[in-house]
Design a protein around this motif. Structure first.
Motif, PDB file in Angstrom:
ATOM      1  N   ARG A   1       0.823  -1.212   0.000  1.00 40.29           N
ATOM      2  CA  ARG A   1       0.000   0.000   0.000  1.00 40.29           C
ATOM      3  C   ARG A   1       0.856   1.261   0.000  1.00 40.29           C
ATOM      4  O   ARG A   1       0.355   2.354   0.194  1.00 40.29           O
ATOM      5  N   CYS A   2       2.166   1.102  -0.207  1.00 35.17           N
ATOM      6  CA  CYS A   2       3.080   2.241  -0.247  1.00 35.17           C
ATOM      7  C   CYS A   2       3.655   2.404  -1.647  1.00 35.17           C
ATOM      8  O   CYS A   2       3.707   1.456  -2.417  1.00 35.17           O
ATOM      9  N   VAL A   3       4.081   3.612  -1.944  1.00 31.28           N
ATOM     10  CA  VAL A   3       4.694   3.920  -3.236  1.00 31.28           C
ATOM     11  C   VAL A   3       5.984   4.687  -2.976  1.00 31.28           C
ATOM     12  O   VAL A   3       6.048   5.508  -2.075  1.00 31.28           O
ATOM     13  N   ARG A   4       7.008   4.381  -3.751  1.00 30.40           N
ATOM     14  CA  ARG A   4       8.304   5.072  -3.638  1.00 30.40           C
ATOM     15  C   ARG A   4       8.490   5.977  -4.850  1.00 30.40           C
ATOM     16  O   ARG A   4       8.114   5.628  -5.957  1.00 30.40           O
ATOM     17  N   PHE A   5       9.070   7.164  -4.611  1.00 32.59           N
ATOM     18  CA  PHE A   5       9.333   8.137  -5.672  1.00 32.59           C
ATOM     19  C   PHE A   5      10.767   7.989  -6.167  1.00 32.59           C
ATOM     20  O   PHE A   5      11.688   7.814  -5.374  1.00 32.59           O
ATOM     21  N   PHE A   6      10.937   8.083  -7.491  1.00 31.24           N
ATOM     22  CA  PHE A   6      12.251   8.016  -8.120  1.00 31.24           C
ATOM     23  C   PHE A   6      12.454   9.239  -8.999  1.00 31.24           C
ATOM     24  O   PHE A   6      11.645   9.516  -9.884  1.00 31.24           O
TER      25      PHE A   6
ATOM     26  N   PRO B   1      -2.115   2.020 -12.656  1.00 29.44           N
ATOM     27  CA  PRO B   1      -0.863   2.278 -13.367  1.00 29.44           C
ATOM     28  C   PRO B   1      -1.072   3.319 -14.468  1.00 29.44           C
ATOM     29  O   PRO B   1      -2.091   3.331 -15.148  1.00 29.44           O
ATOM     30  N   GLY B   2      -0.109   4.216 -14.613  1.00 29.53           N
ATOM     31  CA  GLY B   2      -0.208   5.274 -15.615  1.00 29.53           C
ATOM     32  C   GLY B   2      -0.740   6.587 -15.069  1.00 29.53           C
ATOM     33  O   GLY B   2      -0.688   7.613 -15.743  1.00 29.53           O
ATOM     34  N   THR B   3      -1.249   6.575 -13.829  1.00 28.15           N
ATOM     35  CA  THR B   3      -1.734   7.798 -13.210  1.00 28.15           C
ATOM     36  C   THR B   3      -0.579   8.783 -13.080  1.00 28.15           C
ATOM     37  O   THR B   3       0.519   8.411 -12.680  1.00 28.15           O
ATOM     38  N   VAL B   4      -0.811  10.034 -13.428  1.00 32.42           N
ATOM     39  CA  VAL B   4       0.220  11.066 -13.339  1.00 32.42           C
ATOM     40  C   VAL B   4      -0.190  12.074 -12.269  1.00 32.42           C
ATOM     41  O   VAL B   4      -1.334  12.524 -12.232  1.00 32.42           O
TER      42      VAL B   4
ATOM     43  N   THR C   1       6.973  19.255 -11.318  1.00 33.28           N
ATOM     44  CA  THR C   1       7.502  17.947 -11.683  1.00 33.28           C
ATOM     45  C   THR C   1       6.330  16.983 -11.763  1.00 33.28           C
ATOM     46  O   THR C   1       5.473  16.970 -10.877  1.00 33.28           O
ATOM     47  N   ARG C   2       6.275  16.191 -12.817  1.00 33.59           N
ATOM     48  CA  ARG C   2       5.211  15.194 -12.989  1.00 33.59           C
ATOM     49  C   ARG C   2       5.783  13.807 -12.744  1.00 33.59           C
ATOM     50  O   ARG C   2       6.882  13.502 -13.199  1.00 33.59           O
ATOM     51  N   TYR C   3       5.030  12.996 -12.020  1.00 37.81           N
ATOM     52  CA  TYR C   3       5.414  11.622 -11.715  1.00 37.81           C
ATOM     53  C   TYR C   3       4.346  10.680 -12.245  1.00 37.81           C
ATOM     54  O   TYR C   3       3.149  10.937 -12.081  1.00 37.81           O
ATOM     55  N   GLU C   4       4.778   9.562 -12.850  1.00 39.46           N
ATOM     56  CA  GLU C   4       3.845   8.566 -13.372  1.00 39.46           C
ATOM     57  C   GLU C   4       3.922   7.311 -12.517  1.00 39.46           C
ATOM     58  O   GLU C   4       5.003   6.801 -12.214  1.00 39.46           O
ATOM     59  N   LEU C   5       2.751   6.787 -12.142  1.00 41.13           N
ATOM     60  CA  LEU C   5       2.648   5.609 -11.284  1.00 41.13           C
ATOM     61  C   LEU C   5       2.800   4.335 -12.105  1.00 41.13           C
ATOM     62  O   LEU C   5       2.245   4.210 -13.191  1.00 41.13           O
ATOM     63  N   GLY C   6       3.577   3.404 -11.569  1.00 39.18           N
ATOM     64  CA  GLY C   6       3.751   2.118 -12.228  1.00 39.18           C
ATOM     65  C   GLY C   6       3.935   1.019 -11.198  1.00 39.18           C
ATOM     66  O   GLY C   6       4.313   1.273 -10.052  1.00 39.18           O
ATOM     67  N   LEU C   7       3.643  -0.210 -11.597  1.00 36.48           N
ATOM     68  CA  LEU C   7       3.813  -1.367 -10.726  1.00 36.48           C
ATOM     69  C   LEU C   7       4.970  -2.201 -11.264  1.00 36.48           C
ATOM     70  O   LEU C   7       4.966  -2.584 -12.436  1.00 36.48           O
TER      71      LEU C   7
END
Length: 74
Positions: free
Chosen positions: A6-11, A29-32, A46-52
């Protein structure tokens, strides 16, 4: 479902290395998302895109989207 899933890491970008909870909604997935940094100078977006991945959910810096200037110049 474990807490880790349930956590997400930023790169990349200003949020690099940050870990955040995903919340109650199912991640897509693909949510920005946009991160806007305000300081004494110009606004930095800065834009970040979510991926699994095999390691879990990740937000990676998305390619810059160039929007035309009001007068048509870049």
């Amino acid at each position: 479902m474990t807490d880790e899933t349930r956590c997400v890491r930023f790169f990349g970008g200003p949020l690099d290395g940050r870990v955040q909870e995903l919340g109650d909604a199912e991640p897509v997935p693909g949510t920005v998302i946009r991160h806007i940094h305000l300081h004494g100078g110009p606004k930095i977006e800065t834009r970040y895109e979510l991926g699994l991945t095999e390691h879990g959910w990740e937000y990676r810096v998305a390619a810059a989207q160039h929007e035309p200037e009001p007068d048509g110049l870049r």
